[in-house]
Write a protein that holds these residues in place. Structure first.
Motif, PDB file in Angstrom:
ATOM      1  N   SER A 161      -7.666  -7.638 -17.626  1.00 25.73           N
ATOM      2  CA  SER A 161      -8.133  -8.448 -16.495  1.00 25.73           C
ATOM      3  C   SER A 161      -6.927  -9.056 -15.788  1.00 25.73           C
ATOM      4  O   SER A 161      -6.038  -9.624 -16.437  1.00 25.73           O
ATOM      5  N   ARG A 189     -12.573  -5.279 -15.745  1.00 30.04           N
ATOM      6  CA  ARG A 189     -13.301  -6.340 -16.423  1.00 30.04           C
ATOM      7  C   ARG A 189     -13.187  -6.102 -17.928  1.00 30.04           C
ATOM      8  O   ARG A 189     -13.267  -4.967 -18.389  1.00 30.04           O
ATOM      9  N   GLN A 191     -15.111  -7.946 -20.241  1.00 27.52           N
ATOM     10  CA  GLN A 191     -16.336  -8.321 -20.934  1.00 27.52           C
ATOM     11  C   GLN A 191     -17.488  -8.242 -19.945  1.00 27.52           C
ATOM     12  O   GLN A 191     -17.300  -8.217 -18.731  1.00 27.52           O
ATOM     13  N   ALA A 195     -18.102  -3.287 -18.378  1.00 22.98           N
ATOM     14  CA  ALA A 195     -16.674  -3.453 -18.673  1.00 22.98           C
ATOM     15  C   ALA A 195     -16.138  -2.256 -19.456  1.00 22.98           C
ATOM     16  O   ALA A 195     -15.032  -1.774 -19.200  1.00 22.98           O
ATOM     17  N   GLU A 198     -15.354   0.643 -17.194  1.00 20.85           N
ATOM     18  CA  GLU A 198     -14.161   0.415 -16.380  1.00 20.85           C
ATOM     19  C   GLU A 198     -12.886   0.638 -17.206  1.00 20.85           C
ATOM     20  O   GLU A 198     -11.917   1.246 -16.741  1.00 20.85           O
TER      21      GLU A 198
END
Length: 470
Positions: A161, A189, A191, A195, A198
């Motif tokens: 992040s 991301r 969490q 996520a 990603e």
């Protein structure tokens, strides 16, 4: 009146047909039990333990409740079976696995519990262990497939992040230890829903675009700061583990604190306990490298000076030797030794050649006295002579054998029973052909068989006296 009577009877029968079937209470409870067990079956239920009691039989009874409702539960003791359920107490938050059924005696539905585990993180831990076993069985965690992290990487990619503390911790360490290191930040991301996808996509893109749209990446670090099990769960998803395993670039996982372990840690090539530790692992300390270089430079300088001094002393020694003082005399002496050796070699060669020539003459003379064609002719003559002698010996031996066989045949004919019969003798036997040589034996048998030269005659023995011949 009779007609009305029949109408009333028909109405009663019609009313009887419309009356519903009446069930007993047991039938109702049994039917509901079947519906629950077949329609719902085994389920997981999470709630707070209430009204807990354990009987002397080992059976445990309790209620699972939340803010709005409650469910009766029973966990039967199973003699001979080892259970690893957690001990229960009032107010505990647990997750229970069991079969939804009906206790027919009281007409209440309940959960027959088969497994108890701690609530909240317990179910996630079960999912964690199941996925870990599955991927381990496929070989994703094998050490043989893990890649080594380069010692001096030039470009490092960080999947994390962009606003998290993990990135800031790594940047602080990298700025201090390796300011020359180039960084590629892949923001994702770490969490929440989506996520994991990603993170997996970022790892795949770094592999795909490394050296083309991006600088050639040497190592990837997947990281985030600490948090609860739920916060770190994106790194326990299968899609992330498979993306790490499929990466052609080395991957370091640095997720949470030192005590936190995720599926990504097992799939990664190297696990770092914290994001800062990952930065220290990837980037060598510049000050430490400089110190080590200075030490090695000093060691190299000392070795060079030592070697130079040794060679200088050797050159001095050679310069003082006789070779450099009288080089022409040394060369002339060496030439004289070479001439002497050349003359000796020529003499030895002539002597050797003469010896071998004489040896060849001797061998040729021996060969003439032992010509193979002459020896072969002599052996053929010997074989022909021995063959003729063998044939003559066989003919003589055959004639001798034939003559001896003729004499033996005449003797045999003279001594044969037929010749004896021709001379007037007879042979007397019983009916079985056994020879009789005495009169007593003949009288004992009674019937005789007498063989003449031209046939046989059977007779009987009589006890009457034989009349006198005239």
């Amino acid at each position: 009146m009779g007609e009305g009577y029949f109408e009333l009877d028909d109405a009663r029968r019609e009313s009887a047909r419309k009356v519903p079937q009446v069930l007993t209470v047991s039938q109702v409870n049994r039917t509901v039990k079947g519906v629950l067990e077949e329609g719902i079956g085994q389920i997981w239920v999470e709630g707070e333990v209430s009204n807990y009691r354990k009987q002397a039989s080992g059976h445990q009874y309790f209620t699972l409740k939340d803010e709005q409702s409650q469910l009766q539960c029973v966990m039967f003791a199973r003699p001979g079976m080892w259970r690893r359920d957690i001990p229960l107490s009032e107010g505990m938050c647990v997750q229970a696995k069991g079969t939804l059924t009906v206790y027919e005696a009281r007409g209440q539905y309940q959960l027959n519990v088969q497994l108890i585990q701690a609530g909240g993180a317990g179910l996630l831990q079960a999912r964690f262990e199941a996925l870990k076993r599955k991927l381990a069985a496929e070989g994703l965690f094998e050490n043989l497939r893990k890649r080594a992290v380069p010692t001096f990487p030039v470009v490092m990619a960080i999947v994390t992040s962009p606003t998290g503390a993990a990135l800031q911790d790594m940047l602080n360490v990298l700025t201090r230890r390796a300011p020359w290191l180039r960084l590629v930040i892949s923001p994702v991301r770490v969490q929440g829903e989506g996520a994991a996808e990603e993170i997996a996509s970022a790892i795949a893109e770094l592999n795909e675009y490394s050296g083309s749209l991006l600088p050639k990446v040497d190592v990837i670090v997947v990281t985030r700061g600490g948090g609860s099990v739920e916060d770190l769960w994106a790194f326990n998803e299968e899609v992330v583990a498979r993306a790490i395993a499929a990466s052609n670039l080395p991957v370091i996982s640095a997720i949470g604190h030192e005590i936190d372990f995720t599926i990504a840690d097992f799939a990664a090539d190297v696990r770092a306990p914290t994001p800062s530790a990952a930065a220290e692992l990837v980037a060598p300390d510049t000050a430490e490298l400089l110190r080590r270089l200075q030490e090695r430079a000093a060691r190299l300088r000392r070795c060079a000076l030592t070697q130079l001094e040794q060679h200088r002393q050797r050159v001095t020694f050679l310069a003082r030797s006789g070779l450099f003082r009288e080089p022409r005399e040394r060369l002339e002496q060496a030439g004289q030794r070479l001439d002497l050796a050349s003359d000796g070699l020529a003499i030895r060669l002539r002597e050797r050649l003469l010896h071998e020539s004489q040896r060849c003459v001797g061998l040729l003379s021996r060969l003439r006295h032992h010509r193979p064609d002459q020896l072969l002719a002599m052996r053929k003559q010997e074989v022909a002579t021995m063959s003729a002698q063998l044939r003559q010996a066989v003919v003589r031996k055959l004639a001798i054998c034939q003559d001896k066989a003729g004499r033996l045949s005449g003797t045999l004919r003279l001594l044969s029973p037929e010749a004896t019969l021709e001379r007037g003798y007879t042979i007397t036997t019983d009916s079985n052909g056994r020879l009789l040589s005495t009169a007593a034996a003949a009288r004992e048998i009674g019937r005789l068989r007498t063989q003449f030269v031209d046939g046989q005659v059977e007779s009987a023995v009589s006890s009457a006296p034989f009349p006198d011949l005239p």
